[in-house]
Design a protein around this motif. Sequence first.
Motif, PDB file in Angstrom:
ATOM      1  N   ARG A 132     119.787 -33.465  14.865  1.00  0.00           N
ATOM      2  CA  ARG A 132     120.014 -34.913  14.865  1.00  0.00           C
ATOM      3  C   ARG A 132     118.695 -35.683  14.827  1.00  0.00           C
ATOM      4  N   ALA A 167     121.589 -28.708  18.217  1.00  0.00           N
ATOM      5  CA  ALA A 167     122.260 -29.927  17.751  1.00  0.00           C
ATOM      6  C   ALA A 167     121.347 -31.137  17.900  1.00  0.00           C
ATOM      7  N   ASN A 168     120.655 -31.239  19.029  1.00  0.00           N
ATOM      8  CA  ASN A 168     119.731 -32.359  19.236  1.00  0.00           C
ATOM      9  C   ASN A 168     118.561 -32.297  18.267  1.00  0.00           C
ATOM     10  N   ASP A 212     117.413 -38.140  11.844  1.00  0.00           N
ATOM     11  CA  ASP A 212     117.042 -39.520  12.171  1.00  0.00           C
ATOM     12  C   ASP A 212     115.626 -39.824  11.692  1.00  0.00           C
TER      13      ASP A 212
END
Length: 63
Positions: free
Chosen positions: A30, A26-27, A34
């Motif tokens: 993300r 998930a990180n 970004d």
Amino acid sequence: MRVALFAVLGPISLTSVDQAGHHIGANAARLLLDRIADRTRPSAQVKLSPTLVPRRTTAPPPT
């Protein structure tokens, strides 16, 4: 026909380390999104702490 020795022992419940694979993914997603949205954004580092999952192979501390 041979019978595997481990089959008679039943499930072995090993102590392990949960490395939070879902959170890592998930990180990563993300951070990637970004970075795609703003290519000038500096790279980031995320630290996650692993968790010990004690099971039957964990012994009590020596006394």
